[in-house]
Design a protein around this motif. Structure first.
Motif, short mmCIF file in Angstrom:
data_model
loop_
_atom_site.label_atom_id
_atom_site.label_comp_id
_atom_site.label_asym_id
_atom_site.label_seq_id
_atom_site.Cartn_x
_atom_site.Cartn_y
_atom_site.Cartn_z
N LEU A 125 0.84 -1.19 0.00
CA LEU A 125 0.00 0.00 0.00
C LEU A 125 0.88 1.24 0.00
CD1 LEU A 125 -2.57 -1.18 2.68
CD2 LEU A 125 -2.92 -1.12 0.22
N SER A 126 0.37 2.29 -0.59
CA SER A 126 1.15 3.53 -0.71
C SER A 126 1.24 4.24 0.65
CB SER A 126 0.50 4.47 -1.72
OG SER A 126 -0.73 4.96 -1.21
N LEU A 127 2.23 5.11 0.75
CA LEU A 127 2.38 5.91 1.95
C LEU A 127 1.16 6.80 2.16
CD1 LEU A 127 4.18 6.81 4.29
CD2 LEU A 127 5.23 8.49 2.74
N GLN A 128 0.53 7.24 1.07
CA GLN A 128 -0.67 8.08 1.18
C GLN A 128 -1.79 7.34 1.89
OE1 GLN A 128 -1.21 11.25 0.58
NE2 GLN A 128 -3.34 11.01 1.27
N VAL A 129 -1.94 6.03 1.61
CA VAL A 129 -2.97 5.23 2.28
C VAL A 129 -2.72 5.22 3.78
CG1 VAL A 129 -3.89 2.90 2.59
CG2 VAL A 129 -3.50 3.79 0.29
N LYS A 130 -1.46 5.02 4.16
CA LYS A 130 -1.13 4.93 5.58
C LYS A 130 -1.39 6.26 6.30
CE LYS A 130 2.38 1.40 4.66
NZ LYS A 130 3.81 1.04 4.73
N VAL A 131 -1.04 7.36 5.64
CA VAL A 131 -1.30 8.67 6.24
C VAL A 131 -2.80 8.94 6.32
CG1 VAL A 131 -1.00 11.15 5.95
CG2 VAL A 131 0.92 9.61 5.51
N SER A 132 -3.52 8.59 5.25
CA SER A 132 -4.97 8.81 5.23
C SER A 132 -5.66 7.99 6.31
CB SER A 132 -5.51 8.44 3.85
OG SER A 132 -6.91 8.65 3.79
N LEU A 133 -5.14 6.77 6.56
CA LEU A 133 -5.73 5.93 7.61
C LEU A 133 -5.54 6.58 8.98
CD1 LEU A 133 -7.07 3.39 8.69
CD2 LEU A 133 -4.83 2.23 8.56
N LYS A 134 -4.37 7.15 9.23
CA LYS A 134 -4.15 7.82 10.51
C LYS A 134 -5.13 8.98 10.68
CE LYS A 134 0.78 6.68 10.87
NZ LYS A 134 0.68 5.82 12.06
N GLN A 135 -5.37 9.71 9.60
CA GLN A 135 -6.32 10.82 9.66
C GLN A 135 -7.73 10.32 9.93
OE1 GLN A 135 -5.44 12.41 5.76
NE2 GLN A 135 -4.12 14.04 6.58
N ALA A 136 -8.10 9.19 9.30
CA ALA A 136 -9.45 8.62 9.51
C ALA A 136 -9.61 8.13 10.95
CB ALA A 136 -9.69 7.49 8.52
N ILE A 137 -8.55 7.53 11.50
CA ILE A 137 -8.63 7.05 12.89
C ILE A 137 -8.71 8.25 13.84
CG2 ILE A 137 -7.34 5.89 14.71
CD1 ILE A 137 -6.33 3.92 12.62
N ALA A 138 -7.97 9.31 13.54
CA ALA A 138 -8.07 10.52 14.36
C ALA A 138 -9.49 11.07 14.33
CB ALA A 138 -7.08 11.57 13.86
N ARG A 139 -10.11 11.04 13.16
CA ARG A 139 -11.49 11.50 13.05
C ARG A 139 -12.44 10.58 13.81
NH1 ARG A 139 -14.92 15.19 13.59
NH2 ARG A 139 -16.87 14.89 12.43
N LEU A 140 -12.17 9.27 13.77
CA LEU A 140 -12.99 8.31 14.51
C LEU A 140 -13.01 8.68 16.00
CD1 LEU A 140 -14.50 5.51 14.65
CD2 LEU A 140 -12.26 4.53 15.17
N TYR A 141 -11.85 8.97 16.55
CA TYR A 141 -11.79 9.29 17.98
C TYR A 141 -12.41 10.66 18.27
CZ TYR A 141 -9.35 5.12 19.45
OH TYR A 141 -9.06 3.82 19.77
N GLU A 142 -12.38 11.55 17.33
CA GLU A 142 -13.11 12.82 17.50
C GLU A 142 -14.61 12.54 17.62
OE1 GLU A 142 -12.33 15.67 14.46
OE2 GLU A 142 -10.15 15.57 14.69
N CYS A 143 -15.11 11.64 16.77
CA CYS A 143 -16.54 11.26 16.84
C CYS A 143 -16.86 10.60 18.17
CB CYS A 143 -16.90 10.34 15.67
SG CYS A 143 -16.77 11.08 14.04
N PHE A 144 -15.97 9.70 18.60
CA PHE A 144 -16.17 9.03 19.88
C PHE A 144 -16.22 10.04 21.02
CE2 PHE A 144 -14.19 4.61 18.71
CZ PHE A 144 -15.25 4.37 17.86
N LEU A 145 -15.27 10.98 21.04
CA LEU A 145 -15.22 11.96 22.12
C LEU A 145 -16.43 12.88 22.10
CD1 LEU A 145 -11.42 12.89 22.07
CD2 LEU A 145 -12.66 11.82 23.94
#
Length: 580
Positions: free
Chosen positions: A467-487
């Motif tokens: 997988l590309s580095l962009q996928v890995k960075v985008s996943l980190k951003q999506a997980i950060a957003r997930l925890y924003e929703c949780f909070l």
């Protein structure tokens, strides 16, 4: 059943009680500290004011068909299992005399309740279907297998270590074989025999060690040890007081005996004697063995032996405790929440679209609320487990009020079956801990979280390439957003506060209060001149009623015992009288 909304005045009183319970828990114990004396006095005043927030206790006769079927089934199960409850703490012996264990006695139980005719009669009087009869028979058979294996294990341990009591007494002499047993369980801990005592029952084993803090209580004995021995003992004592979710795996003792530390050769010998597998023996011994300070033994022995052990033998609490034991682990892709729309994994919240990872925020909200409910259900199991264990130990004070000082207690409410301060303390301590994996994340460009690792592995298999580095960075951003929703949803619904604004936390604490008040009213107003169990049957009923879906049952159990326990008991009593 809708979640009860706490009265504003009730919430304010509970908020103050929680604050005082926190202060007492955090303060060093001192009977002469004037601040602590004032806090305790105020807690007692709050308890008296909070007693008004209670369900009315129904003591009238109710037609059987007007009692919910779930209540009738739980009551009959409890009645049948009471024949096994009397066995859960039997046969205690040891090198240490326990005045509370010596005098403690369970309620008398008609033994015919557990035979086919007795069970048939119970089911008929409570209008239960034939399927209920069969399920209770199966439950009783499973309980008997569990009891038999536990007894076999303890007998094997005693025989292997040649432990025996003095003739005609409950006392046994200290011996090197007792120390050998301790080291077989805990490894080469340099503990002097003089500091060790042992108490066992037919199904459990407890070691009492004369220590305080991180060293032996006897200063002269401590100073006979080398520096290395002192260091190793200090580490061992510190490990006994450290909280770990992993200790829930060792329910009902929550002890320090870890399966991996137990001698393999010794387990193999026990396997030969008992017919159990070595793996099963390791697991059972870790659940069976407790460790406590000798000076505080009377605060734990009744609580564990008559309070918790039956929960392991007679309920399905063990499954919730097993899940609770890894409740602090970070989220994984296959973590599953059961939602109104069906099962939903954490991995289902993310989708890979080209080099971008997209988070489904609606499903994220569903997952969060479902996961919170499951985790709080595990907390509720522990709340109920500790509550009924407190009630069970109170039986000693009820039967022997003149000897109440022999039962040590950290609660301000030693004179009540349910302890408001201990219940509030359990809620306060565990509420955020069980939710922590949903509220805390550490993202780094240098490391992958467990959730990232799982998702990237899954996508690599699907894409069949890297997988590309962009996928890995985008996943980190999506997980950060997930925890924003949780909070966001946590802040809106689950903040652990007690005050004017209603929250699930305040509703939970209010419901705990109503449950405790119902228990305190029922337990101390038992029927006159009866040969049937009542107090023990009450705690068994609560345990059985809350054994399946602890989240839903926690909200119902207070009303169930207030509205239907006495009517059910009256039916039982009428059945008993007619059989005379």
């Amino acid at each position: 059943m809708p979640v009860p909304t706490p009265h504003a005045d009730c919430s304010a009183l509970l908020a103050e009680a929680l604050h005082l319970a926190r202060l007492l828990q955090q303060a060093p114990h001192s009977q002469n500290d004037l601040s602590q004396v004032r806090w305790k006095d105020r807690l007692r005043e709050l308890q008296r004011e909070l007693e008004h927030y209670a369900h009315p206790i129904c003591r009238a006769a109710i037609p059987v068909e007007d009692i919910p079927a779930s209540v009738r089934l739980a009551f009959v199960k409890a009645a049948v299992l009471s024949t096994r409850y009397v066995e859960s703490g039997q046969g205690w012996c040891g090198t240490l005399h326990s005045p509370t264990l010596a005098d403690y006695s369970p309620d008398p139980v008609p033994q015919h309740w557990d035979n086919l005719m007795g069970l048939e009669e119970l089911c008929q009087h409570f209008h239960l279907e034939p399927a209920a009869n069969r399920s209770i028979q199966n439950l009783l058979a499973a309980v008997d297998v569990n009891l038999k294996q536990q007894r076999s294990l303890i007998q094997g341990i005693l025989q292997d270590n040649r432990l025996h009591t003095q003739s005609g007494t409950r006392m046994m002499p200290k011996s090197d074989t007792m120390m050998h047993l301790f080291k077989s369980l805990f490894g080469a801990v340099p503990l002097p025999l003089a500091a060790l005592d042992c108490i066992y029952t037919d199904t459990q084993l407890y070691f009492c060690i004369a220590y305080e803090g991180d060293r032996l209580s006897n200063k002269e004995l401590w100073e006979t040890l080398t520096f290395d021995e002192q260091h190793r003992l200090t580490s061992f004592f510190q490990s006994l007081s450290q909280f770990s979710f992993e200790s829930f795996r060792r329910f009902p003792t929550f002890g320090a005996c870890q399966p991996g530390h137990i001698s393999g050769d010794w387990c193999d010998r026990l396997a030969t004697v008992t017919g159990m597998t070595t793996s099963d023996i390791r697991t059972r011994i870790s659940r069976t063995t407790g460790v406590m300070p000798t000076a505080k033994a009377e605060a734990f022995l009744l609580h564990d032996i008559w309070g918790h052990n039956w929960q392991f033998m007679l309920t399905s609490f063990i499954s919730d405790y097993d899940i609770l034991s890894h409740c602090d682990e970070p989220l994984r892709a296959r973590e599953t929440a059961y939602t109104p729309d069906g099962p939903l994994t954490c991995g289902d919240l993310f989708a890979l679209q080209g080099d971008e990872v997209v988070l489904d925020e609606e499903r994220a909200a569903l997952f969060f609320h479902g996961e919170v409910q499951q985790r709080l259900g595990l907390l509720f199991t522990h709340l109920i487990g500790e509550l009924v264990a407190d009630v069970a130990e109170f039986k000693f004070i009820w039967d022997y009020p003149h000897a109440a000082d022999q039962l040590l207690s950290s609660s301000v409410f030693k004179d009540k079956p349910a302890k408001l301060d201990l219940g509030l303390g359990d809620v306060d301590f565990l509420f955020l801990k069980v939710l922590q994996p949903l509220l805390s994340v550490q993202l780094s460009v240098l490391d992958e979280t467990c959730l990232e690792h799982d998702l990237l592995d899954d996508w690599r298999r699907v894409e069949n390439n890297s997988l590309s580095l962009q996928v890995k960075v985008s996943l980190k951003q999506a997980i950060a957003r997930l925890y924003e929703c949780f909070l966001r949803d946590y802040s809106a619904t689950y903040l652990p506060t007690l005050g004017e604004d209603t929250s699930l936390f305040s509703e939970m604490v209010s419901n705990l209060l109503y449950l405790q008040n119902a228990i305190n009213a029922l337990y101390t107003d038992l029927p006159k001149e009866t040969s049937l169990p009542f107090q023990d049957l009450l705690i068994l009923f609560i345990g059985v009623f809350c054994s399946h879906d602890s989240y839903a049952e926690f909200w119902d159990v207070d009303n169930a015992i207030a509205s239907y326990f006495v009517p059910c008991w009256n039916i039982l009593n009428q059945m008993h009288d007619s059989a005379k």
